[in-house]
Design a protein around this motif. Structure first.
Motif, short mmCIF file in Angstrom:
data_model
loop_
_atom_site.label_atom_id
_atom_site.label_comp_id
_atom_site.label_asym_id
_atom_site.label_seq_id
_atom_site.Cartn_x
_atom_site.Cartn_y
_atom_site.Cartn_z
N PHE A 1 3.47 -0.92 4.10
CA PHE A 1 2.89 0.42 4.05
C PHE A 1 3.99 1.41 3.68
O PHE A 1 4.95 1.60 4.44
CB PHE A 1 2.31 0.73 5.44
CG PHE A 1 1.29 1.82 5.46
CD1 PHE A 1 0.05 1.64 4.89
CD2 PHE A 1 1.57 3.04 6.07
CE1 PHE A 1 -0.90 2.64 4.94
CE2 PHE A 1 0.64 4.05 6.11
CZ PHE A 1 -0.61 3.84 5.55
N SER B 1 -8.35 0.66 -3.17
CA SER B 1 -8.15 1.86 -2.37
C SER B 1 -8.88 1.74 -1.05
O SER B 1 -9.83 0.97 -0.91
CB SER B 1 -8.62 3.11 -3.13
OG SER B 1 -10.01 3.02 -3.40
N TRP C 1 0.82 -1.21 0.00
CA TRP C 1 0.00 0.00 0.00
C TRP C 1 0.86 1.26 0.00
O TRP C 1 1.89 1.32 0.67
CB TRP C 1 -0.91 0.01 1.23
CG TRP C 1 -1.93 -1.08 1.23
CD1 TRP C 1 -1.77 -2.36 1.68
CD2 TRP C 1 -3.27 -0.99 0.73
NE1 TRP C 1 -2.93 -3.07 1.51
CE2 TRP C 1 -3.87 -2.26 0.92
CE3 TRP C 1 -4.02 0.03 0.16
CZ2 TRP C 1 -5.17 -2.52 0.56
CZ3 TRP C 1 -5.33 -0.23 -0.20
CH2 TRP C 1 -5.90 -1.50 0.00
N VAL D 1 -9.05 -2.85 5.09
CA VAL D 1 -8.34 -3.73 4.17
C VAL D 1 -9.10 -5.03 3.98
O VAL D 1 -9.48 -5.70 4.96
CB VAL D 1 -6.92 -4.03 4.69
CG1 VAL D 1 -6.24 -5.10 3.85
CG2 VAL D 1 -6.09 -2.76 4.68
N CYS E 1 0.58 5.37 0.74
CA CYS E 1 -0.26 6.34 1.45
C CYS E 1 0.31 7.74 1.28
O CYS E 1 1.53 7.93 1.33
CB CYS E 1 -0.34 5.97 2.93
SG CYS E 1 -1.23 7.18 3.95
N CYS F 1 0.94 -6.44 5.93
CA CYS F 1 0.90 -5.51 4.81
C CYS F 1 2.14 -4.63 4.85
O CYS F 1 2.67 -4.33 5.92
CB CYS F 1 -0.35 -4.63 4.87
SG CYS F 1 -1.88 -5.46 4.40
N PHE G 1 -7.27 2.03 8.60
CA PHE G 1 -6.67 1.21 7.55
C PHE G 1 -6.90 -0.28 7.83
O PHE G 1 -7.30 -1.04 6.94
CB PHE G 1 -5.17 1.51 7.47
CG PHE G 1 -4.40 0.59 6.56
CD1 PHE G 1 -4.41 0.78 5.19
CD2 PHE G 1 -3.65 -0.46 7.09
CE1 PHE G 1 -3.70 -0.07 4.35
CE2 PHE G 1 -2.92 -1.30 6.26
CZ PHE G 1 -2.96 -1.11 4.89
N ASN H 1 -3.26 0.41 -3.38
CA ASN H 1 -2.30 -0.70 -3.43
C ASN H 1 -1.97 -1.06 -4.86
O ASN H 1 -2.47 -0.46 -5.82
CB ASN H 1 -2.82 -1.91 -2.66
CG ASN H 1 -4.03 -2.56 -3.31
OD1 ASN H 1 -4.43 -2.22 -4.43
ND2 ASN H 1 -4.65 -3.51 -2.62
N CYS I 1 -5.03 6.17 0.19
CA CYS I 1 -4.21 4.97 0.26
C CYS I 1 -4.63 4.01 -0.85
O CYS I 1 -5.82 3.69 -0.99
CB CYS I 1 -4.37 4.30 1.62
SG CYS I 1 -3.14 3.03 1.98
#
Length: 285
Positions: A229, A167, A118, A217, A120, A227, A213, A162, A160
């Motif tokens: 980030f 999103s 992801w 997800v 951000c 994940c 977040f 990926n 955010c």
């Protein structure tokens, strides 16, 4: 002119003497001798010297003679992007290479799938009309105006996305001290909002964002389903409590090098500009 130049180049006559003999202005001869211009002309000085221009012309002619002529479409005038000193210094190969080396190590330690990586970033927009736009008007009109709101309130939006084109619902920070009503009633489902005196990201708000977040997800986030980030290194993002909370939630944090998000952050590169253009059109609609 050719005779005057020849006499001066052969050191047979001074510039002033050649100017009197051949009737050429004394200020013109040095320019011809240094190949700065082909002829006196008005306007700002040229970027290329006369000799450099001649070399380019000769090269183009030679390429055309070999059957490899250059198309005009291959060249165009563009507006250069302005970089401040910090951006220029930090966007060096060594610094960027270090970031990608760290990213490779993160992949090796935990092979994230595209849906688990992801990016951000935050952007600020004005809640009302804030910039002029081109509008239809009578031909020949010069003074065209529109009515603005008395208040100009900034909103910070945390976005955010990926690598699988998914999103997270937006996280909106409104300028103020308390919530007066639901400002995001018509925003996307799952969106959240918070108030802050200047509509800035803080350590506490970023902690709230991490939990937002985690809730948003697909497939969930946990220490066994981690994940990655990727975001900038703002102070509110890298506080020790934030790092500890992220690890506990199953979120691995990776910060971009300072002053490089304008090139390395996908949201800054390709999303925020068209978003703000669309937002301006809506607010002017």
């Amino acid at each position: 002119m050719e005779g005057a130049l020849q006499y001066v180049e052969d050191n047979d006559m001074s510039i002033r003497g050649a100017s009197r003999k051949w009737g050429v202005p004394a200020a013109t001869l040095p320019k011809w001798l240094s190949c700065l211009t082909t002829m006196p002309k008005k306007g700002p000085p040229t970027i290329l010297t006369y000799q450099e221009e001649e070399e380019i012309v000769q090269w183009c002619q030679e390429m055309a003679g070999c059957g490899h002529g250059l198309e005009i479409i291959n060249l165009k005038a563009v507006t250069a992007e302005g970089l401040d000193k910090d951006q220029a210094l930090c966007l060096r190969l060594a610094i960027v290479s270090t970031f990608y080396e760290t990213l490779s190590k993160a992949y090796a330690a935990n092979p994230y799938g595209p849906a688990r990586i992801w990016n951000c970033a935050e952007t600020r927009v004005m809640a009302d009309r804030n910039e002029a736009m081109r509008v239809p008007a009578r031909k020949g009109s010069w003074n065209v105006s529109y009515i603005l709101s008395k208040s100009h309130e900034w909103i910070t939006i945390v976005c955010c996305v990926n690598a699988s084109r998914q999103s997270i619902p937006g996280f909106y920070m409104i300028k103020g001290k308390r919530l007066l009503h639901n400002y995001i009633a018509e925003c996307e489902p799952g969106a959240c909002m918070a108030v802050q005196q200047h509509a800035w990201m803080t350590k506490e708000l970023f902690m709230n964002w991490l939990h937002h977040f985690k809730r948003s997800v697909l497939g969930g986030v946990s220490p066994t389903n981690r994940c990655l980030f990727i975001f900038d290194d703002h102070d509110s993002h890298v506080a020790l409590p934030t790092i500890q909370e992220a690890r506990m939630l199953g979120i691995d944090l990776l910060t971009l090098p300072a002053h490089t998000s304008h090139k390395l952050q996908p949201l800054n590169v390709s999303v925020f500009s068209p978003f703000k253009t669309s937002n301006r059109k809506e607010t002017h609609g």
